[in-house]
Design a protein around this motif. Structure first.
Motif, short mmCIF file in Angstrom:
data_model
loop_
_atom_site.label_atom_id
_atom_site.label_comp_id
_atom_site.label_asym_id
_atom_site.label_seq_id
_atom_site.Cartn_x
_atom_site.Cartn_y
_atom_site.Cartn_z
N VAL A 184 0.93 -1.23 0.09
CA VAL A 184 0.16 -0.05 0.14
C VAL A 184 1.08 1.38 0.08
CG1 VAL A 184 -1.49 1.27 1.30
CG2 VAL A 184 -1.85 -1.17 1.19
N ALA A 185 1.91 1.23 0.80
CA ALA A 185 2.87 2.39 0.94
C ALA A 185 3.44 2.64 -0.40
CB ALA A 185 3.75 2.17 2.13
N PHE A 186 3.80 1.79 -1.15
CA PHE A 186 4.62 1.81 -2.28
C PHE A 186 3.45 2.20 -3.41
CE2 PHE A 186 6.15 0.58 -6.70
CZ PHE A 186 7.32 0.53 -6.43
N SER A 187 2.34 1.82 -3.25
CA SER A 187 1.64 2.16 -4.30
C SER A 187 1.08 3.74 -4.28
CB SER A 187 0.29 1.39 -4.17
OG SER A 187 0.49 0.09 -4.43
N ARG A 188 1.16 4.32 -2.97
CA ARG A 188 0.85 5.54 -3.10
C ARG A 188 1.82 6.51 -3.71
NH1 ARG A 188 1.55 6.72 3.48
NH2 ARG A 188 0.87 8.74 2.77
N PHE A 189 3.02 6.09 -3.95
CA PHE A 189 4.11 6.72 -4.72
C PHE A 189 4.20 6.43 -6.08
CE2 PHE A 189 4.89 7.16 0.21
CZ PHE A 189 4.88 8.75 0.02
N SER A 190 4.04 5.22 -6.62
CA SER A 190 4.11 4.54 -7.74
C SER A 190 3.04 3.41 -8.14
CB SER A 190 5.53 3.81 -7.67
OG SER A 190 5.73 3.09 -8.70
N ARG A 191 2.80 3.41 -9.52
CA ARG A 191 1.92 2.40 -10.12
C ARG A 191 2.50 1.18 -10.76
NH1 ARG A 191 -2.54 2.54 -7.42
NH2 ARG A 191 -3.32 4.73 -6.88
N ASP A 192 3.96 1.19 -10.54
CA ASP A 192 4.74 -0.09 -11.04
C ASP A 192 4.39 -1.37 -10.26
OD1 ASP A 192 6.62 -2.02 -11.87
OD2 ASP A 192 8.26 -0.50 -11.99
N MET A 193 3.19 -2.06 -10.89
CA MET A 193 2.98 -3.22 -9.94
C MET A 193 3.90 -4.44 -9.67
SD MET A 193 -0.18 -2.65 -8.46
CE MET A 193 0.65 -1.03 -8.30
N VAL A 194 4.62 -4.66 -10.95
CA VAL A 194 5.78 -5.47 -10.76
C VAL A 194 6.64 -5.13 -9.86
CG1 VAL A 194 7.40 -6.65 -11.89
CG2 VAL A 194 5.52 -6.21 -13.28
N ARG A 195 7.15 -3.98 -9.56
CA ARG A 195 8.30 -3.57 -8.61
C ARG A 195 7.53 -3.53 -7.15
NH1 ARG A 195 12.83 -1.02 -9.99
NH2 ARG A 195 13.99 0.34 -8.31
N ALA A 196 6.25 -3.38 -7.18
CA ALA A 196 5.55 -3.27 -5.87
C ALA A 196 5.60 -4.69 -5.20
CB ALA A 196 4.08 -2.82 -6.11
N VAL A 197 5.30 -5.85 -6.32
CA VAL A 197 5.39 -7.04 -5.66
C VAL A 197 6.57 -7.65 -5.21
CG1 VAL A 197 5.06 -9.47 -6.41
CG2 VAL A 197 3.21 -7.84 -7.24
#
Length: 239
Positions: free
Chosen positions: A87-100
């Motif tokens: 969730v914290a990553f998604s607040r600043f970036s929409r790169d889903m692969v990197r988020a995972v």
């Protein structure tokens, strides 16, 4: 004139200030959560210790119960750590692969630090030869860990799809539960793996466990996703 000449630089400074504000707020948020959560863990330990004396429960049976509770809270900690990082990553970036990738790797590291490695170090600093048990290195434990990590990832994705106005409430509640579960995992690990006389060094142990829980959880929840999302954003700006 400076803003007109260097618009990107001004935008970068503005973004940098916003990230610093978020980081300070999260650090201020985690410390009282950690303090109160370790206190709750000590309350549980005190009640269990009192009841074990009253009912003359053998020490090995008590330690076996602590062992079970440590694993349960450690597994649950992974859900909250992974979903919180996502969730914290998604607040600043929409790169889903990197988020995972970030959400799976770093919470696994920091959950191990806060629940196992740092409590073991704390025990040894206080003169207790505590053992170290890392669940990722044990096949039976790993078979339990993987489903919890998967659920944490799916949960984080689901939360990130909520409307922005509801994320604040969800984030506040999940932060507290995350810290509480981590504190209980660290506390029960301590007594499960050798610190039988924890009550004789309660003050120092309390201090060390607060540090052991707050620092890794803050890094996992805030610093790691903030750093990697900003790093990705800078790369996107260059292109």
């Amino acid at each position: 004139m400076k803003l007109d000449t260097h618009p990107k630089h001004g935008s970068h400074e503005h973004s940098h200030r916003e990230h610093e504000v978020v980081l300070r707020e999260e650090l201020a948020c985690h410390l009282p959560y950690g303090t109160f959560s370790i206190a709750i863990g000590f309350i549980f330990l005190s009640v269990i210790h009192f009841l074990s004396l009253g009912f003359s429960i053998p020490a090995h049976a008590i330690r076996g119960g602590y062992h079970i509770m440590f694993h349960a809270f450690h597994y649950l900690h992974l859900i909250f750590a992974i979903s919180g990082t996502f969730v914290a990553f998604s607040r600043f970036s929409r790169d889903m692969v990197r988020a995972v990738i970030v959400s799976l790797i770093f919470p696994a590291i920091f959950c191990t630090l806060s629940d196992i490695a740092l409590p073991a170090i704390a025990g040894r600093m206080l003169g207790v030869p505590m053992g170290v048990h890392i669940c990722f290195f044990s096949l039976p434990d790993l078979m339990n860990v993987i489903p919890f990590m998967f659920v944490g990832l799916i949960t984080g994705y689901a939360i990130s799809r909520h409307h922005t106005e509801s994320l604040g409430f969800i984030s506040l509640g999940s932060h507290f539960i995350h810290i509480l579960i981590s504190s209980l995992a660290a506390t029960f690990y301590t007594v499960s793996y050798g610190f039988d006389d924890w009550n004789t060094l309660m003050g120092l142990l309390f201090l060390l466990l607060v540090i052991a829980v707050v620092i890794p959880c803050t890094v996992s929840d805030v610093i790691v996703p903030l750093y990697f999302s900003r790093h990705r954003a800078k790369k996107d700006e260059k292109h």
